[in-house]
Design a protein around this motif. Structure first.
Motif, PDB file in Angstrom:
ATOM      1  N   LEU A 791       4.593   8.599  -3.835  1.00 51.84           N
ATOM      2  CA  LEU A 791       4.875   7.974  -2.540  1.00 51.84           C
ATOM      3  C   LEU A 791       3.963   6.789  -2.273  1.00 51.84           C
ATOM      4  CD1 LEU A 791       5.579  10.782   0.078  1.00 51.84           C
ATOM      5  CD2 LEU A 791       7.069   8.903  -0.574  1.00 51.84           C
ATOM      6  N   LEU A 792       2.691   6.949  -2.688  1.00 48.33           N
ATOM      7  CA  LEU A 792       1.735   5.871  -2.427  1.00 48.33           C
ATOM      8  C   LEU A 792       2.135   4.581  -3.119  1.00 48.33           C
ATOM      9  CD1 LEU A 792      -1.682   7.731  -2.491  1.00 48.33           C
ATOM     10  CD2 LEU A 792      -0.539   6.647  -0.554  1.00 48.33           C
ATOM     11  N   GLU A 793       2.695   4.722  -4.305  1.00 48.14           N
ATOM     12  CA  GLU A 793       3.154   3.521  -4.994  1.00 48.14           C
ATOM     13  C   GLU A 793       4.271   2.848  -4.212  1.00 48.14           C
ATOM     14  OE1 GLU A 793       4.212   4.514  -9.069  1.00 48.14           O
ATOM     15  OE2 GLU A 793       2.496   5.902  -9.087  1.00 48.14           O
ATOM     16  N   LEU A 794       5.153   3.693  -3.731  1.00 48.60           N
ATOM     17  CA  LEU A 794       6.250   3.159  -2.913  1.00 48.60           C
ATOM     18  C   LEU A 794       5.710   2.423  -1.698  1.00 48.60           C
ATOM     19  CD1 LEU A 794       9.113   5.801  -2.664  1.00 48.60           C
ATOM     20  CD2 LEU A 794       9.270   3.430  -3.430  1.00 48.60           C
ATOM     21  N   LEU A 795       4.663   3.030  -1.130  1.00 51.88           N
ATOM     22  CA  LEU A 795       4.069   2.440   0.068  1.00 51.88           C
ATOM     23  C   LEU A 795       3.530   1.049  -0.226  1.00 51.88           C
ATOM     24  CD1 LEU A 795       3.392   3.165   3.024  1.00 51.88           C
ATOM     25  CD2 LEU A 795       1.129   3.809   2.238  1.00 51.88           C
ATOM     26  N   GLU A 796       2.850   0.944  -1.361  1.00 51.11           N
ATOM     27  CA  GLU A 796       2.320  -0.362  -1.773  1.00 51.11           C
ATOM     28  C   GLU A 796       3.446  -1.383  -1.844  1.00 51.11           C
ATOM     29  OE1 GLU A 796      -0.805  -1.514  -2.276  1.00 51.11           O
ATOM     30  OE2 GLU A 796      -1.198   0.403  -1.256  1.00 51.11           O
ATOM     31  N   GLU A 797       4.501  -0.941  -2.486  1.00 48.85           N
ATOM     32  CA  GLU A 797       5.646  -1.821  -2.671  1.00 48.85           C
ATOM     33  C   GLU A 797       6.234  -2.271  -1.332  1.00 48.85           C
ATOM     34  OE1 GLU A 797       7.635  -4.023  -5.189  1.00 48.85           O
ATOM     35  OE2 GLU A 797       6.179  -2.484  -5.844  1.00 48.85           O
ATOM     36  N   LEU A 798       6.317  -1.282  -0.458  1.00 44.11           N
ATOM     37  CA  LEU A 798       6.864  -1.556   0.865  1.00 44.11           C
ATOM     38  C   LEU A 798       6.017  -2.584   1.599  1.00 44.11           C
ATOM     39  CD1 LEU A 798       8.017   1.694   2.688  1.00 44.11           C
ATOM     40  CD2 LEU A 798       9.165  -0.520   2.683  1.00 44.11           C
TER      41      LEU A 798
END
Lengths: 835, 597
Positions: A791-798
């Motif tokens: 999820l954290l990676e997704l957050l970065e992307e977001l």
């Protein structure tokens, strides 16, 4: 008698038209000559000194008329007086002429030289002719063969009535000049009015003995009691207010008979002249001629009723920090006891002032005036309608007569209609509702619907469907439920606020009590009956005893309260919307229990609520921050100008009351179809396998609720038709209310993360955006069935994509959860996998 | 203006007349004076405020009533208790060819011929009483009120009287003014036929006066009231329960019996006229020329000219907290809270929320500590604040007392209740005496009135057919054994005294400074910087995340405390340091509360 100069008629002297008619022998002094006499009387008052006090002997102790002596003095003084009266030409002989000779006087007027109302350039003849024209020719619509008032006069003659109600609006429509004169010089014009009426009546039916007098009502503008000022003296005014006190009925002497103590000779009846009886000093019998021997014979005197009533301003006319003003009304004859204390009335009358004497026996007057209103017409304002209208002062004018839009009112209505045309009126109204209670948008929308209400329907068969929407708020402590209640209570046209703990069943409905003095049984209304056509707010609903709560069953569906007790069997109307609020069982909402278990109210009662809002307090930093901001703003910003886009309270009430009264939306076909479809859908969802009784299932009551809600929504737009979007919104409200979108139907529990109550539209949009952005990121970055991503990676992307805007992990979590429910991804702990 | 031809003080009517004549002479139409001032008010305004005349105007109080002459200038400080509506009077009338005015008088000075041309004007009647709960130190210091008439006594009375008679027929302005100036006391005697005694023997004098006059005179300040007639002032300027100083012309006829009650009910329409119950023989009249709203500062006899320098204020604050600590038996935390409580006021209203109030509930009182500390606290507060009240709450009391004002339609008057209080009053409610018992309907109503005062700072006035809510601003202190459920306060604090030693005497000057300190700091404005706002918001969020039971009321209370702490240091902006103090104080309070549960 000629020397008696005090200006007559202040208090029920012959001048006031009321008193003119009152006496059965009215025509003796209300004949045409009378008007001239009055004028002359007033004029003479400036010239001649007041009579010596001892001449008031005609007022014996037993005939309590001193009140009429007081005013006599001062009146002329109040008037502008320097001009020479032009009416001086009036032959004075009419004054002394025996009553019988007055009969033909009506014709005098035509022959006499031009007379003018004293101190003005109003010609008596002109006014006379104008009134005659008005009475003869006024028609409400051109098709009518006979004039409206000719019909009315004939009717009065038929029923041997005493008065003719004249709508001032009609006068205005026919002859605005006459209207102006009438309002500015009511004493003179009304006297002429009465003469004309007399004349007409005697032509129609020469044998008709009674005097008919004109009662004017429905003036074009009504004055506020607070704004009465010296310039209104002697003008016709119309006031609204509440009667707070009525005096006992005062018999006022009209005609006195004297007897000679020496020879027993009875004098002819002596008529009150300008509020005074002149006692004959010499016995009238030729043989006797004894001096100072006459004594009053009470039994043979004639008296008329008089009453003093006090009118008080209604609370909503009062400015902040003021106390209500009051004004005295003088009622005569028929108007006596026409209103009781507590009645709200609209009064038309003549504003009068009289000087105050320092003492009973002293002639010196203070420089102070007492004011009162000589009442011409009294109209009770209908109670049930009253409170709704009072919110909007001019409202009931429209109701009374469709033509009777005052300019003011039309403006207001125009403004309201304009408001209703704004596309965002729904959200604007929502925002204006309790602007200081932060968020809870959907709850406010529900409450707004409650305020507007649906259409009550009564079938010919007797079955009726209520239009009132009942709402229950269930929620954690500290979620400002009570404030919402308070606010609605303040806003609703007629509402009562009670707390569940302090309310008993009888207190809410009605009870039978014994009058301690008479021992009679009386029915006393409780809160629900009293808030008929309003909203009854019940706080702490859960703390109410079961017994009391069960009383609500009848009220909430049948909208009546039935009583069978102590020989009284009654069914009272209680067309009330109920707004209740309660805490979940165990004070705090327990997410592990189902919704029903948390609320813990009998399903029979629950189903009677159209909307049940679960207001849950969720540990969410965002909402906390908004709360913090709100509180800080409350303390540091000037609350008055915090939000300009908010409709203020009076406007809001006006809007609501107008809509409630004038808008009655009907279902369009399209909307009906949508309703059916949606309902079937809901039923199906309720029958979810394994749902057991853990969720609130759709019942036929729900479809009624939906209809009511959609009607209310249409009303908000001032639309006569319920459209499809209304229905959709109604469904949405219902869903949101029960957090149904967040409910796990298999267990009946709520997924706390999905709670949407209190989420504002912008927030919802933000979340939607978040979901779509997340979706596109996942689409881009992840392979179908490929390796999972944290999820954290997704957050970065977001964060990269939505540069600038703050993105929180929790938001992302929500978004992913939504996607998961769509079957787009699968979540395992902190990792996401596209499937 | 040099060399006034009249004396504003002793012959204000002369001044009024003169300005009126001047205005008429300059060509103005008297008819246009309705609801307007023709220069009289300006004249008095100049005289009172610009030329320092105010201090010479005697203050109307029960003792002054005995020697103040009618038709002279007086001032009165009081609260508007009731509004009696408007009164129409002959404002101007023509006496022969000359226009006369009756403004500012009850009766015409010149005979009014019944046929004369006249103008009717209106004035407002306000029924004023001394501010409820006013402490003796806040009363106007008597030494300032010199009796200017004590010396002009009666040796030449007879002569004066004759002269006076002559003056009465003499309408010459100058002459009559002159005369009046010199012979006011004589004139009064002539009018009243009342023996005029020197000050020290006044008691006997009053006893000799008519019985109804003594009603007012010997019943001390409680029943003393004044009917103020207001001219030409917009309605919104004067509100119910406002405290005002009125300067105007005094009329009072203790001997006037003419309109005594031989007049029956009917004459006056069931006594509808409230004035009937307030005859001029009982209630003095004041024809108001100038009025101004009073703040608490105006009640301080001495205003120390302390600057708002932070050090001086800090010292003052320290001293006051020390004093409160001593009063509260060495409980410094409570003293801190108490200081904030004493500084609180409602500074804004948003819908139903009254922002800025800080009611304090001190719990853990028992019988002994209540009697010791309750009294001490009561005295201390009385010494610090101008208007204080103390309500010992018992079931009996609740069942009998009428807390909220009620309209009496028989007399058409608003009957005052205990809770008709002026803005900024302090109310201590002692709940320690409350025993279990049954409340009757009055009791229940009273309890709910108190509760609504606590929660919303509003008092419901009973108008029989409806109730009307009036805004209030009252500091509420509750003393109770446990948390008061009857009266939900903003702040609940267990009281923990550690000694019962009585505090040392405080000298009067110190008290004066403290009074000044409380009054001044209380009225300070307050603001917040954006970055501080951010800090506060973050702190609130963090606190709420940590403890879900915190509601918006708690957060709101913190901000109120922040404001008050800043104010207590004489600052108008919330700083980090003070915010930390709030949090610390809150922590201490909470600790205590939880330790106690």
């Amino acid at each position: 008698m000629a020397s008696d100069s005090s200006p007559a008629n202040i208090h029920g002297g012959p001048l006031s038209p009321d008193s003119l008619a009152s006496s059965p022998i009215g025509n003796t002094f209300s004949s045409p000559g009378d008007s001239r006499r009055q004028k002359r009387g007033r004029r003479s008052s400036y010239a001649t000194p007041p009579p010596p006090p001892d001449s008031r002997f005609a007022t014996p102790d037993a005939t309590p008329t001193p009140s009429s002596t007081n005013p006599r003095r001062g009146r002329g003084r109040g008037r502008r007086s320097s001009t020479t009266p032009t009416a001086a030409a009036t032959p004075s002989s009419t004054d002394d002429a025996p009553p019988s000779s007055d009969a033909g006087d009506g014709d005098d007027i035509d022959e006499a030289p031009p007379m003018y109302v004293w101190g003005t350039n109003i010609s008596v003849q002109d006014v006379n002719a104008a009134i005659l024209r008005f009475l003869r020719h006024f028609r409400e619509n051109p098709q009518q063969i006979e004039g409206k008032y000719m019909q009315a006069i004939n009717h009065v003659i038929e029923i041997e009535g005493e008065s003719l109600d004249v709508d001032a609006q009609d006068v205005y429509d026919y002859d605005s000049d006459l209207y102006t004169k009438m309002v500015r010089y009511p004493l003179e014009v009304l006297a002429i009015f009465d003469i004309v009426l007399m004349d007409m009546v005697s032509r129609i039916n020469p044998l008709f003995e009674k005097h008919i007098q004109a009662r004017i009502f429905n003036l074009r503008s009504s004055t506020s009691m607070r704004n009465l000022n010296p310039s209104d003296i002697e003008k016709m005014v119309s006031l609204k207010g509440m009667i707070i006190r009525c005096s006992s009925i005062i018999p006022e002497i009209r005609e006195a008979v004297f007897r000679c103590l020496v020879c027993g000779y009875y004098s002819d009846p002596i008529v009150v002249d300008r509020g005074r009886i002149n006692e004959p000093t010499i016995c009238g019998k030729q043989e006797c001629l004894a001096r100072n021997s006459m004594t009053l014979v009470h039994n043979r005197c004639r008296f008329a009723d008089k009453q003093i009533v006090r009118l008080q301003e209604t609370p909503n006319e009062m400015p902040e920090g003021g106390t209500p003003h009051t004004v005295s009304l003088l009622m005569h004859d028929k108007l006596v006891d026409a209103g009781k204390p507590g009645d709200r009335v609209e009064v038309t009358g003549i504003y009068r002032a009289m000087t105050v004497r320092i003492g009973q026996t002293q002639r010196t007057v203070k420089s102070i005036f007492k004011t009162y209103i000589d009442c011409l017409h009294l109209k009770k304002t209908d109670k049930s309608r009253m409170d709704v209208e009072e919110q909007m002062e001019t409202e009931d004018r429209a109701n009374r007569n469709d033509n009777d839009f005052s300019v003011d009112y039309e403006d207001k209505v125009e403004h309201l209609k304009e408001m209703s045309k704004q596309p965002d009126i729904y959200t604007r109204l929502t925002r204006s509702l309790a602007p200081n209670i932060w968020e809870l948008d959907d709850v406010k929308k529900g409450l707004l619907c409650q305020l507007f209400g649906g259409n009550a329907l009564k079938l010919p068969s007797g079955a009726s469907f209520r239009g009132d929407i009942n709402i229950l708020l269930v929620g954690d402590p500290g979620t400002s439920k009570s404030q919402l209640l308070q606010y609605i209570h303040k806003l609703s046209p007629r509402g009562l606020y009670t707390s569940g703990r302090g309310s008993s069943a009888v207190g809410l409905t009605a009870y039978v009590a014994k009058d301690p003095e008479t021992g009679e049984t009386v029915l006393e209304s409780g809160a629900l009956v009293l808030s008929d056509r309003g909203i009854c707010c019940i706080d702490e609903f859960d703390k109410m005893s079961d017994n009391a709560r069960s009383m609500l069953h009848e009220v909430m569906e049948q909208q009546t309260v039935s009583i069978a007790k102590a020989g009284i069997i009654a069914s009272l109307n209680a067309r009330t919307s109920v707004l209740a609020c309660a805490n979940p069982i165990g004070s705090r909402y327990n997410p592990r229990l189902s919704v029903i278990d948390n609320i813990h109210l009998p399903p029979t009662l629950l189903s009677r609520f159209d909307l049940i809002y679960l207001i849950l307090d969720k540990a969410d930093e965002q909402t906390d921050r908004r709360l913090a901001k709100h509180v800080v703003a409350l303390h540091f910003e000037n609350p008055e100008n915090s939000d300009h886009n908010v409709i203020d309270l009076p406007m809001l009430t006006a809007y609501v009351s107008y809509a409630r009264k004038h808008i009655h939306p009907k279902l369009s076909d399209e909307a009906a179809e949508e309703l059916t479809r949606g309902y079937v859908e809901m039923r199906r969802r309720g029958n979810f396998p394994g749902s057991s009784k853990k969720v609130i299932t759709a019942t036929p009551r729900q479809i009624e609720s939906l209809i009511r809600l959609s009607e209310a929504l249409a009303r908000i737009r001032f639309s006569e038709w319920v459209e499809k979007p209304d229905v959709l919104e109604a469904f949405r409200l219902l869903e949101v209310a029960m957090q149904q979108s967040a409910t796990d139907h298999s267990t009946g529990t709520i997924d706390m993360d999905l709670i949407t109550t209190g989420v504002s539209a912008s927030e919802r949009m933000r979340r939607d955006n978040m979901v779509s952005t997340t979706r596109s990121i996942i689409m881009e970055k992840m392979q179908l069935g490929g390796p999972s991503t944290r999820l954290l990676e997704l957050l970065e992307e977001l964060k990269k994509q939505s540069a600038g805007a703050e993105v929180h992990l929790s938001d992302l979590r929500n978004a992913v959860a939504t996607l998961a429910s769509e079957g787009f991804v699968a979540i395992h702990g902190d990792s996401v996998k596209r499937i | 203006m040099v060399g006034l031809p009249y004396d504003c003080l002793s012959n204000p009517l002369g001044a009024v007349r003169l300005t009126f004549e001047k205005a008429v002479a300059s060509g103005s139409d008297p008819a246009s004076f309705e609801g307007k001032d023709w220069g009289a008010a300006d004249l008095f305004h100049d005289f009172l405020f610009d030329n320092g005349g105010l201090s010479q105007v005697p203050m109307l109080n029960p003792s002054a009533l005995k020697w103040v002459q009618p038709n002279t200038l007086v001032r009165f400080r009081g609260m508007i208790q009731d509004m009696l509506g408007n009164e129409f009077y002959v404002g101007a009338h023509k006496d022969g060819d000359i226009w006369r005015t009756n403004k500012f008088t009850d009766t015409s000075q010149f005979p009014m011929a019944p046929s004369s041309d006249m103008r009717i004007w209106e004035r407002r009647l306000l029924y004023c009483i001394p501010v409820p709960g006013q402490n003796s130190w806040a009363e106007f210091s008597p030494e300032a009120v010199k009796n200017p008439y004590t010396n002009s006594l009666s040796p030449q009375r007879e002569k004066r009287r004759r002269e006076d008679d002559a003056t009465m027929s003499d309408v010459d302005m100058q002459d009559s003014c002159h005369e009046l100036q010199a012979s006011l006391s004589a004139k009064k005697m002539r009018e009243d036929e009342m023996d005029f005694q020197p000050l020290n023997s006044q008691k006997t004098a009053t006893e000799e006066t008519s019985s109804n006059a003594s009603l007012v005179l010997d019943a001390e300040t409680k029943s003393f009231s004044c009917l103020v007639k207001i001219y030409d002032s917009p309605e919104s300027n004067l509100k119910l329960n406002d405290v005002f100083e009125f300067v105007g012309i005094f009329t009072f006829d203790p001997d006037l019996t003419a309109d005594k009650d031989d007049s029956d009910e009917l004459t006056h329409g069931f006594g509808e006229d409230a004035l009937l119950h307030l005859p001029s023989s009982k209630v003095p009249r004041l024809h108001c020329l100038v009025h101004r709203k009073l703040a608490i500062n105006d009640f301080l006899s001495v205003c120390p000219t302390l600057e708002l320098k932070s050090n001086a204020v800090k010292e003052l604050r320290e001293a006051l907290v020390g004093h409160l600590t001593a009063v509260l038996g060495n409980d410094r935390v409570t003293a801190q809270y108490m200081l904030l409580h004493l500084l609180s006021r409602v500074h804004a209203r948003a819908d139903t929320i009254a922002v800025g109030k800080l009611s304090l509930n001190l719990t853990c009182f028992n019988k002994e500590s209540a009697s010791v500390f309750g009294n001490r606290l009561k005295l201390a507060i009385e010494n610090l604040l101008p208007f204080t009240h103390y309500l010992p709450l018992t079931v009996d009391y609740l069942n009998t007392v009428s807390l909220s004002p009620k309209k009496d339609y028989n007399t058409n008057r608003l009957v005052s209740g205990v809770l008709q209080l002026a803005e900024g009053s302090h109310l201590t409610i002692d709940e320690t005496e409350l025993q279990a018992g049954t409340l009757n309907s009055t009791g229940v109503e009273n309890a709910s009135v108190l509760k609504s005062l606590m929660e919303f700072q509003k008092v419901e006035y009973d108008f029989t057919y409806y109730k009307m809510e009036m805004n209030a601003d009252v500091q509420l202190l509750i003393l109770s054994e446990g948390k008061s459920n009857l009266l939900p306060a903003d702040l609940i604090l267990p009281f923990q005294p550690s000694s019962v030693d009585s505090p040392s005497e405080v000298d009067a000057d110190m008290l004066k400074t403290w009074r000044w300190y409380l009054a001044t700091m209380r009225s300070l404005p307050h603001s917040i910087e954006p970055d501080m706002q951010k800090v506060v918001e973050d702190d609130l969020v963090a606190a709420r995340q940590a403890d879900r039971s915190l509601g918006s009321q708690d957060l709101s209370r913190w901000l109120t405390m922040g404001r008050l702490i800043s104010a207590s240091f004489g600052e108008t902006c919330l700083t980090m340091e003070h915010w930390q103090m709030v949090k610390e104080l809150e922590r201490l309070g909470r600790e205590r509360l939880h330790g106690n549960m």
